[in-house]
Enzyme design. Structure first.
Site, PDB file in Angstrom:
ATOM      1  N   HIS A 191       0.727   1.421 -13.166  1.00  0.00           N
ATOM      2  CA  HIS A 191       1.511   0.266 -13.609  1.00  0.00           C
ATOM      3  C   HIS A 191       2.992   0.643 -13.607  1.00  0.00           C
ATOM      4  CE1 HIS A 191       2.354  -3.508 -15.573  1.00  0.00           C
ATOM      5  NE2 HIS A 191       3.188  -2.851 -16.368  1.00  0.00           N
ATOM      6  N   GLY A 206       0.777  -1.239   0.000  1.00  0.00           N
ATOM      7  CA  GLY A 206       0.000   0.000   0.000  1.00  0.00           C
ATOM      8  C   GLY A 206       0.807   1.288   0.000  1.00  0.00           C
ATOM      9  N   ALA A 264       8.573   7.940  -9.606  1.00  0.00           N
ATOM     10  CA  ALA A 264       7.477   8.032 -10.590  1.00  0.00           C
ATOM     11  C   ALA A 264       6.101   7.762  -9.978  1.00  0.00           C
ATOM     12  CB  ALA A 264       7.747   7.090 -11.755  1.00  0.00           C
ATOM     13  N   ASP A 305      -4.005  -3.506 -18.931  1.00  0.00           N
ATOM     14  CA  ASP A 305      -3.069  -2.386 -19.122  1.00  0.00           C
ATOM     15  C   ASP A 305      -3.261  -1.691 -20.476  1.00  0.00           C
ATOM     16  OD1 ASP A 305      -1.878  -2.783 -16.597  1.00  0.00           O
ATOM     17  OD2 ASP A 305      -0.530  -4.295 -17.410  1.00  0.00           O
ATOM     18  N   ILE A 310      -6.940  -9.181 -11.930  1.00  0.00           N
ATOM     19  CA  ILE A 310      -7.428  -8.594 -13.186  1.00  0.00           C
ATOM     20  C   ILE A 310      -8.957  -8.614 -13.131  1.00  0.00           C
ATOM     21  CG2 ILE A 310      -7.573  -8.897 -15.693  1.00  0.00           C
ATOM     22  CD1 ILE A 310      -4.682  -9.623 -15.727  1.00  0.00           C
ATOM     23  N   LEU A 311      -9.553  -7.447 -13.363  1.00  0.00           N
ATOM     24  CA  LEU A 311     -11.014  -7.352 -13.311  1.00  0.00           C
ATOM     25  C   LEU A 311     -11.601  -7.824 -14.637  1.00  0.00           C
ATOM     26  CD1 LEU A 311     -11.044  -3.915 -11.498  1.00  0.00           C
ATOM     27  CD2 LEU A 311     -11.865  -6.085 -10.518  1.00  0.00           C
ATOM     28  N   ASN A 353       1.466   3.045  -2.595  1.00  0.00           N
ATOM     29  CA  ASN A 353       0.736   3.977  -3.476  1.00  0.00           C
ATOM     30  C   ASN A 353      -0.511   4.518  -2.795  1.00  0.00           C
ATOM     31  OD1 ASN A 353       1.948   4.355  -6.270  1.00  0.00           O
ATOM     32  ND2 ASN A 353       2.162   2.140  -5.957  1.00  0.00           N
ATOM     33  N   ASN A 412      -5.572   2.989 -12.973  1.00  0.00           N
ATOM     34  CA  ASN A 412      -4.569   2.026 -12.495  1.00  0.00           C
ATOM     35  C   ASN A 412      -3.179   2.630 -12.595  1.00  0.00           C
ATOM     36  OD1 ASN A 412      -3.500  -0.588 -11.704  1.00  0.00           O
ATOM     37  ND2 ASN A 412      -2.912  -0.894 -13.843  1.00  0.00           N
TER      38      ASN A 412
END
Ligand code: GAR
Length: 206
Positions: free
Chosen positions: A114, A16, A184, A155, A97-98, A18, A112
């Site tokens: 990535h 967590g 980033a 993605d 993955i949804l 992010n 999202n």
């Protein structure tokens, strides 16, 4: 009274960091057009849940195995989103993955982060440390992070923000992962969330 901020749900699976960047950005005012209303984890032991608790944010755990499969799992997530009147879903280290049916229900409403410069090192099987291993194996000199909308292609949705990070001599996947996060992800994810929420509020859709 009408909400003046976009209501956000953050979906997590692990450490967590992010999520923490989003919480910090909310506290510092970098994010001021949106507000995190709930953190949803697919793992009860995710440290991200402790970060949410510490910040006084409501949490929920949705366990795919316990619920008996993808359909029940996604229905449970949808029910939480509806109950909390969520406008945007932020995937912050969410390692599931949804399904196409789920993502189609939220066009340009799922964001999202990535850990590579899409379209490199992305799609099925590329998540977490594996992305950085692949970048080092390939021998690229520049990698980075991407924030994008989520659609039915893993993605593959519209890119919102990207930031490059240089590979350094002797980088390990772990060292590179940390640098990509610090230089980033933790910067562009909050900025992108704010810009999407600001546009949403300005559009008057809410
Ligand atoms: C982050 O690097 C995130 O970009 C990545 O997993 C890490 C989660 O860290 N996500 C993916 O690879 C998704 N495809 P965190 O839990 O500390 O935010």
């Amino acid at each position: 009274m009408k909400d003046e901020k976009a209501r956000l749900a953050v979906l997590v699976s692990g450490g967590g960091t992010n999520l923490q960047a989003l919480i910090d950005a909310q506290n510092s005012g970098v994010i001021h057009s949106g507000s995190i209303r709930i953190v949803i984890s697919n793992r009860a032991d995710a440290f991200a849940l402790k970060r949410a608790d510490a910040a006084g944010i409501k949490t929920a755990v949705v366990d795919k195995k316990q619920l008996g499969g993808v359909e029940a799992f996604e229905s449970a997530i949808k029910a939480i989103l509806i109950e909390n009147k969520i406008d945007y879903i932020v995937l912050a280290g969410f390692m599931c993955i949804l399904s196409e049916s789920f993502t189609r229900s939220y066009p340009e409403r799922i964001i999202n982060v990535h850990p590579s410069l899409i379209p490199s090192f992305c799609g099925k099987g590329f998540y977490g440390l594996r992305v950085h291993e692949a970048a080092l194996e390939y021998g690229v000199k520049v990698t980075g992070a991407t924030v994008h909308f989520v659609n039915e292609i893993p993605d593959g949705g519209r890119i919102i923000a990207q930031k490059a990070v240089y590979i350094e001599n002797g980088d390990t996947p772990e060292a590179l992962q940390q640098r990509v996060m610090r230089e980033a992800e933790w910067i562009i994810l909050p900025q992108a969330v704010e810009s999407v929420c600001a546009e949403f509020i300005e559009s008057g859709v809410k």
